[in-house]
Design an enzyme around this catalytic site. Structure first.
Site, PDB file in Angstrom:
ATOM      1  N   SER A  78       5.448 -88.446 -21.201  1.00 48.46           N
ATOM      2  CA  SER A  78       5.376 -89.879 -20.904  1.00 48.46           C
ATOM      3  C   SER A  78       6.433 -90.629 -21.702  1.00 48.46           C
ATOM      4  O   SER A  78       6.728 -90.261 -22.840  1.00 48.46           O
ATOM      5  CB  SER A  78       3.990 -90.411 -21.251  1.00 48.46           C
ATOM      6  OG  SER A  78       3.973 -91.828 -21.221  1.00 48.46           O
TER       7      SER A  78
ATOM      8  N   TYR B 289      -2.270 -92.528 -27.517  1.00 46.55           N
ATOM      9  CA  TYR B 289      -1.647 -91.752 -26.442  1.00 46.55           C
ATOM     10  C   TYR B 289      -0.176 -91.496 -26.750  1.00 46.55           C
ATOM     11  O   TYR B 289       0.313 -90.364 -26.636  1.00 46.55           O
ATOM     12  CB  TYR B 289      -1.797 -92.513 -25.130  1.00 46.55           C
ATOM     13  CG  TYR B 289      -1.144 -91.854 -23.934  1.00 46.55           C
ATOM     14  CD1 TYR B 289      -1.663 -90.695 -23.375  1.00 46.55           C
ATOM     15  CD2 TYR B 289      -0.010 -92.420 -23.359  1.00 46.55           C
ATOM     16  CE1 TYR B 289      -1.074 -90.106 -22.276  1.00 46.55           C
ATOM     17  CE2 TYR B 289       0.587 -91.839 -22.256  1.00 46.55           C
ATOM     18  CZ  TYR B 289       0.054 -90.689 -21.720  1.00 46.55           C
ATOM     19  OH  TYR B 289       0.650 -90.100 -20.625  1.00 46.55           O
TER      20      TYR B 289
END
Length: 408
Positions: free
Chosen positions: A225, A238
């Site tokens: 990501s 995250y």
């Protein structure tokens, strides 16, 4: 007239050319849309204008422009890229209950790969869907990648089916994003949970299956990501797990190069996967965070501040792209390209984001990131009190009144 310019001038001109040329190359190879590509060519136009101002002979200038245009046209309209055959190639992919993993299994199976896919629930909807739509070459396994025993069992089962063959592709897709909100408001269990799945789980799978991948001189693909490279607000847990994963993947790429193994990282833009469009999920997460906070911390931030964050995440998720094909196409490309790239930007906007992050001043890239992701209007309650701001902004008050009217 060119003799009038000193050596420092030509050094300066060379540096400018390298910088603009490097920026253009990055933009044009980053799967960007027409807008950013136009920006790249505008940069080239500025460079040409500088060259013209410095009295470069017109004939040579025209020759350079023609050569650049020819090279660009050839790269855009050249023959289709050569791809490797899929016959006899096996791929192991994690996290296939839904989202990228589920869609990738279907595509890879249709292309003729022998696919080994892990799911969390063999009786779940995603597993049943794969069993119904895919060929008999698909092997489904129930694996929680955070459980070493299950990973080792999956390795034994895969090795038994492969026989003397190695594993052409390992696709690390399984991951979780169970956090939204400021880092101070996030549970320690959330940080640990993200690290356990996104980093340690992927690390366990990769280390376990590496001998099979080295045997085939295959590929390792990791779905990561942009949050692992850039500080997205309210995604600390995250992002930290993905940052660890990105560094591990980059290191692994260098270490496995002598073995003939290619390692690639795929960086998707915003897509509708997993719980992203589940309203109940967001409400549950919000209630869990509220319950976990101390009264003093809740008072300093304010419940309205946290509610706004939850609403912004829900709104952002609703706007995500439901078409997963950019990521699936990238997975296929990375598995079948003779020379896969180290990094792939999958989906609109990611390449532009990295271009801004890499080439523009920090103040600009930082502001761009904040405006791109969560456009918060409320400050924490304690800061509003210190500043003497209206604690109940008119727009928020109107929204509350509208909600009350709707409930009636």
């Amino acid at each position: 007239m060119m003799d009038d310019y000193s050596l420092p001038f030509w050094i300066y001109l060379a540096v400018v050319t390298v910088i603009v040329g490097g920026a253009m190359k990055k933009v044009l190879t980053s799967h960007l849309s027409t807008g950013p590509t136009l920006v790249a060519w505008l940069g080239a136009t500025v460079l040409v204008e500088r060259l013209w101002a410095f009295c470069l002979p017109a004939l040579l200038l025209l020759a350079l422009i023609g050569l650049a245009f020819s090279l660009y046209s050839w790269t855009r309209t050249g023959p289709p890229p050569v791809t490797l055959p899929t016959e006899g190639k096996a791929v192991f992919i994690t996290g296939c209950d839904s989202g990228f993993g589920n869609a990738a299994v279907k595509r890879l199976d249709s292309l003729g790969f022998d696919v080994f896919a892990t799911v969390m629930d063999l009786t779940g909807h995603g597993a049943r869907d794969l069993q119904r739509t895919c060929s008999p070459h698909l092997t489904l396994m129930q694996v929680d990648i955070t459980q070493p025993q299950q990973v080792q069992q999956a390795l034994l089962d895969t090795s038994a089916k492969l026989g003397h063959r190695g594993l052409w592709g390992l696709v690390n897709n399984a991951g979780v994003c169970v956090n939204f909100g400021d880092a101070e408001l996030s549970l320690m269990s959330t940080f640990r949970g993200c690290m356990e799945v996104n980093f340690f789980g992927t690390l366990s799978v990769t280390k376990s299956f590496l001998p099979l991948v080295r045997q085939a001189k295959g590929r390792i693909l990791t779905i990561s990501s942009p949050a692992g490279d850039q500080p997205f607000p309210c995604l600390a847990a995250y992002g930290a797990s993905k940052a660890a994963l990105n560094l591990f993947t980059n290191t692994l790429r260098h270490e496995l190069e002598p073995w003939g193994v290619h390692v690639s990282t795929i960086l998707p833009s915003s897509f509708k996967t997993g719980h992203s469009s589940n309203h109940v999920y967001w409400e549950q997460q919000h209630k869990q965070v509220l319950k976990s906070l101390s009264p003093s911390l809740l008072e300093e931030y304010g419940e309205d501040y946290m509610t706004e964050t939850k609403d912004l995440f829900q709104s952002f998720a609703k706007q995500a792209n439901p078409d997963l094909s950019p990521v699936i196409n990238t997975i296929v490309e990375a598995l079948l390209a003779p020379q896969p790239q180290a990094r792939y930007y999958a989906g609109p906007g990611v390449g532009l984001m990295y271009f801004i992050h890499s080439y523009l001043p920090f103040s600009i890239s930082n502001r761009f990131l904040q405006k791109l992701f969560l456009k918060k209007k409320l400050m924490p309650l304690a800061l509003r009190k210190q500043s003497g701001l209206d604690l109940d902004p008119p727009d928020l008050l109107n929204n509350n009144n509208n909600n009350n009217n709707n409930e009636k």
